[in-house]
Design a protein around this motif. Structure first.
Motif, PDB file in Angstrom:
ATOM      1  N   LEU A  52       0.831  -1.209   0.000  1.00  0.00           N
ATOM      2  CA  LEU A  52       0.000   0.000   0.000  1.00  0.00           C
ATOM      3  C   LEU A  52       0.864   1.258   0.000  1.00  0.00           C
ATOM      4  CD1 LEU A  52      -3.009  -0.597   2.389  1.00  0.00           C
ATOM      5  CD2 LEU A  52      -3.075   0.333   0.086  1.00  0.00           C
TER       6      LEU A  52
ATOM      7  N   ALA B 180       2.191   1.689  -3.457  1.00  0.00           N
ATOM      8  CA  ALA B 180       1.152   2.102  -4.401  1.00  0.00           C
ATOM      9  C   ALA B 180       0.782   3.567  -4.193  1.00  0.00           C
ATOM     10  CB  ALA B 180      -0.083   1.217  -4.237  1.00  0.00           C
ATOM     11  N   TYR B 181       0.639   3.957  -2.937  1.00  0.00           N
ATOM     12  CA  TYR B 181       0.299   5.350  -2.630  1.00  0.00           C
ATOM     13  C   TYR B 181       1.378   6.280  -3.178  1.00  0.00           C
ATOM     14  CZ  TYR B 181      -0.539   9.576   0.088  1.00  0.00           C
ATOM     15  OH  TYR B 181      -0.770  10.867   0.463  1.00  0.00           O
TER      16      TYR B 181
ATOM     17  N   ALA C 130       1.185   6.493  -6.973  1.00  0.00           N
ATOM     18  CA  ALA C 130       0.017   7.245  -7.440  1.00  0.00           C
ATOM     19  C   ALA C 130       0.231   8.740  -7.246  1.00  0.00           C
ATOM     20  CB  ALA C 130      -1.235   6.782  -6.687  1.00  0.00           C
ATOM     21  N   GLU C 131       0.727   9.120  -6.076  1.00  0.00           N
ATOM     22  CA  GLU C 131       0.940  10.546  -5.824  1.00  0.00           C
ATOM     23  C   GLU C 131       2.060  11.089  -6.714  1.00  0.00           C
ATOM     24  OE1 GLU C 131      -0.657  12.821  -4.200  1.00  0.00           O
ATOM     25  OE2 GLU C 131      -2.106  11.624  -3.097  1.00  0.00           O
TER      26      GLU C 131
ATOM     27  N   ALA D 161       0.570  11.643 -10.155  1.00  0.00           N
ATOM     28  CA  ALA D 161      -0.278  12.845 -10.127  1.00  0.00           C
ATOM     29  C   ALA D 161       0.584  14.100 -10.066  1.00  0.00           C
ATOM     30  CB  ALA D 161      -1.233  12.789  -8.946  1.00  0.00           C
ATOM     31  N   SER D 162       1.640  14.053  -9.260  1.00  0.00           N
ATOM     32  CA  SER D 162       2.507  15.226  -9.122  1.00  0.00           C
ATOM     33  C   SER D 162       3.184  15.560 -10.444  1.00  0.00           C
ATOM     34  CB  SER D 162       3.589  14.975  -8.072  1.00  0.00           C
ATOM     35  OG  SER D 162       2.997  14.700  -6.842  1.00  0.00           O
TER      36      SER D 162
END
Lengths: 228, 323, 227
Positions: free
Chosen positions: A206, A209-210, A213-214, A217-218
């Motif tokens: 997790l 993955a977090y 993902a961030e 997005a960044s």
């Protein structure tokens, strides 16, 4: 591409030089960490906690409280200073936006590594923390730190454009970082108690993955933020 | 076409919500287990649902704003966020009242409570960011970027939250009473002990006739620590639970949901559900009012959201921020 | 969402593009508002290789704004700005690696030394510069003796000299100067004059000023705020 990475490294190096000369971020972060650890240790450590069955839980929570709030004290500095000292314009003119982001991410990572090392040392020394699985502990702190750096770097870029910067940084960062913090605390608890890699695996996945993902997005959103 | 339908739609929204308001107190019967407080569900669930819808709408229009740069996209995103904040407050307050009456506490960091708290924090942060920026392109862009960053982070809560706490007070089986409710399988020859939420269950014995299976189960109440022996049963012919046993001094019931295996090695799936939840909406009048409420609130949301977005868009035009 | 090719174009300036080395800058139907107040509208003009444009006008007439538009630090509300160079059309943002800017509101790092500043901004552009180049550049603006001093200790005139060094180290095709001599003595003024003369070989210069002596440096004069 070589130019690009050289530019990113140049940004990180420049910020590191400035940080060493001013110590704005380092002082704020490290002092906060020391104060937190000392305060907690007065009541709970070093023997108070070792008698407690829930020691691992308490320690994991306190460790991340110290890391999180200390980090929020310092990690916005590098971006905020660019805007306050009006150097952001020249940086925008000369440096590719993503090189700025990666450079700032790198410097924030460095700051976080220093912070996490200090906090860990303080907890071991003052709270008599026993780390049952040092490897897992290091991995959790690295992954958690990476996620923390990725998310705070883009938020710092946002916050640098706004008024009331320091108060806003915590307000914006906290809800975004909550999933990360919950998992990081839990996995750290596993590492402290030594419940084994199998227990920690979902948490580590997790965290990774977090962070990914961030980061994605960044990378997509940074240019918009920086050029606003 | 849409313009022609707008007025009838508004009128029917008013009618739907008037019906809900009246029916909630006059037509819907008091719930058997929960009494009058059960009526709150009719408002609580739709507002909670719209909190999540508002979040999605706001993220979607933030993305559109970044891509197209239209003032109306930004106005739509802001209006959705405002409504999201409003509905999250309504949902939290109604939920807290219900929780105090039924579960004895206003707040419990129950998974759904955690989720809505985080959404509320994000909404609040969005407006904190917006008010600290000068109205203009930069303000609109940065708030859209924040909304998108939040929408990347929130889905992780879905994975994270069940790990925070083992128990949920919220019903997973309120609407459809399926076997997927919190429960576990107890096998007579192997796994005879297990845990649902914080209740520990132990299978002591299985008695079986041609038509009826009766299990003897020991339940440990996590709050008081007392042990109770219950004997729920299962009708093997109809495949339905027969005797449903209440755990004393709690709002939980034990029932056998499914039985598998042969008579010599049975696996029994046991569900431990909240008394109040099973059949919260099984009453037909309650269910109808609930569905009307869901429809009415959604229509209200869309109406107010469009109106507010229009107003915000006009405001931005008038003040000449359309840079 | 992310057009990688475009993105790389901006990230890594294409150094080996062939085509005409002469540069032409055109702006067409340009408009800019601050809030509801229009700064100017329907602004038209063009500038060719070797030319110097002086923009003058009262405070708030949008002199600095035009310069910020030319380097993409701000975007216009309407109209377009196009650089034609090396057989391609460039937007101000794409052109950035080839633009040098000196302006009062664009600062260098106070905590770094003069040398570190110039070195950083060259590297950040993706340029590899030798220590010799850096020293030559600092010598040109008269900062060689102070190369290893932190900018915080500099006078405002010296800071301006350093800004020139930072802008010129990459031999910019486009040079944008906002109040080019605001902090300068006579020697500094001569330095700027030399820089502008040299720039005629490399490309174009746009100067925003109200100083009567500097108006003479331009081939073209744009009076802002009169429209």
């Amino acid at each position: 591409m070589r130019h690009f990475f050289r530019a990113a490294l140049a940004v990180a190096r420049k910020d590191w030089q400035i940080e060493l000369r001013t110590r704005y971020a380092l002082n704020a972060m490290l002092l906060f960490a020391v104060v937190t650890a000392v305060l907690v240790s007065f009541r709970l450590g070093p023997l108070g906690l070792s008698r407690d069955r829930q020691a691992a839980t308490t320690l994991a929570v306190l460790l991340w409280v110290a890391i999180f709030f200390a980090a929020l004290n310092g990690l916005s500095r590098t971006f905020v200073r660019e805007e306050e000292m009006r150097t952001a314009a020249l940086l925008r003119l000369t440096t590719p936006p993503l090189a700025v982001y990666l450079g700032k991410l790198l410097i924030n990572l460095l700051l976080l590594v220093a912070l996490e090392l200090l906090v860990t040392l303080l907890f071991v020394a003052l709270m008599n923390a026993r780390i049952a699985q040092p490897g897992l502990f290091a991995l959790t702190l690295s992954l958690g730190g990476l996620g923390l750096a990725v998310a705070t770097t883009i938020i710092a870029a946002l916050v640098a454009k706004a008024d009331g910067k320091s108060a806003l940084f915590t307000v914006l960062a906290f809800p975004l970082l909550l999933p990360l913090l919950i998992v990081a605390v839990e996995t750290t608890e596993v590492a402290l108690a030594g419940s084994g890699w199998a227990q920690a695996a979902p948490g580590l996945r997790l965290l990774a993955a977090y962070t990914l993902a961030e980061l994605a997005a960044s990378l997509l959103l940074f240019e918009r933020t920086w050029e606003s | 076409m849409i313009r022609q339908l707008a007025t009838p739609a508004k009128i029917s929204t008013g009618l739907l919500l008037s019906f809900v308001a009246a029916a909630m107190f006059l037509w819907v019967p008091a719930h058997e287990g929960l009494g009058n407080v059960g009526r709150i569900v009719i408002v609580h669930v739709p507002t909670g649902w719209l909190t999540c819808v508002a979040f999605l709408v706001s993220a979607l229009y933030s993305l559109l704003y970044l891509r197209r740069g239209r003032l109306s996209d930004d106005a739509n995103a802001v209006a959705a966020t405002e409504l999201g904040l409003l509905f999250s407050l309504l949902s939290t307050v109604t939920g807290a009242i219900f929780a105090k009456v039924v579960w004895g506490t206003f707040w419990n960091w129950d998974p759904r409570e955690t989720a809505i708290a985080v959404l509320m924090l994000i909404y609040a942060a969005y407006f904190a960011l917006r008010t600290s920026l000068v109205p203009g392109v930069r303000q609109r862009r940065l708030s859209a970027i924040y909304a998108l960053l939040a929408s990347v982070s929130v889905p992780f809560l879905i994975f994270v939250i069940p790990r925070v706490t083992d128990s949920t007070l919220h019903p997973n089986c309120a609407i459809l009473n399926t076997p997927n409710c919190a429960g576990l399988a107890l096998t007579a020859d192997g796994r005879i002990q297990g845990q649902v939420d914080d209740f520990r269950l132990k299978l002591l014995d299985v008695q079986e006739s041609d038509t009826l299976l009766t299990a003897t189960i020991e339940v440990r109440d996590p709050a008081s620590g007392t042990l109770t022996t219950l004997q729920p049963s299962f009708d093997l012919v109809s495949g339905q639970p027969k005797a449903i046993e209440r755990v004393p001094d709690t709002l939980r019931e034990v029932q056998i949901k499914r039985v598998s295996g042969t008579a010599s090695a049975r696996t029994i799936e046991v569900a431990l559900a909240n008394v109040g939840n099973i059949g919260l909406l099984t009453d037909q009048r309650t269910l109808i009012t609930f569905l009307v409420s869901l429809l009415g609130f959604t229509a209200l949301f869309i109406w107010v959201w469009r109106l507010r977005a229009l107003l915000l868009g006009l405001q931005a035009h008038v003040q000449g921020w359309n840079a | 969402m992310l057009r990688l090719a475009d993105w790389l174009m901006i990230q890594c300036p294409v150094m080996n593009v062939t085509g005409s080395q002469t540069l032409r800058l055109t702006w067409h139907n340009l408009a800019k508002h601050y809030g509801a107040r229009p700064v100017w509208q329907h602004l038209e003009g063009e500038l060719s290789h070797g030319e110097v444009l002086v923009v003058s006008g009262p405070n708030g007439a949008g002199k600095s704004t035009l310069l910020r538009l030319l380097c993409g630090l701000e975007t216009a509300d309407a109209g377009s700005i196009i650089y034609e160079w090396r057989g391609q059309r460039w937007t101000p943002t794409q052109m950035r690696p080839f633009i040098g800017v000196v302006a009062p509101d664009i600062a260098v790092y106070r905590e770094l030394t003069a040398l570190e500043n110039v070195h950083f901004f060259a590297t950040a552009r993706g340029q590899s510069v030798s220590s010799e180049q850096l020293h030559t550049q600092l010598a040109q603006v008269g900062l060689l003796e102070r190369a290893h001093d932190q900018v915080a200790a500099f006078s405002s005139g010296m800071v301006l000299r350093l800004k020139y060094a930072v802008a010129l180290i990459q031999q910019p095709t486009v040079l944008l100067l906002d109040e080019p001599t605001a902090m300068f003595d006579a020697a500094g003024r001569t330095l700027v004059e030399h820089i502008i003369t040299a720039q005629r070989q490399r490309g174009i210069t746009v100067i925003a000023t109200n100083d009567a002596r500097e108006l003479a440096w331009g081939d073209l004069l744009l009076k802002a705020g009169s429209a």
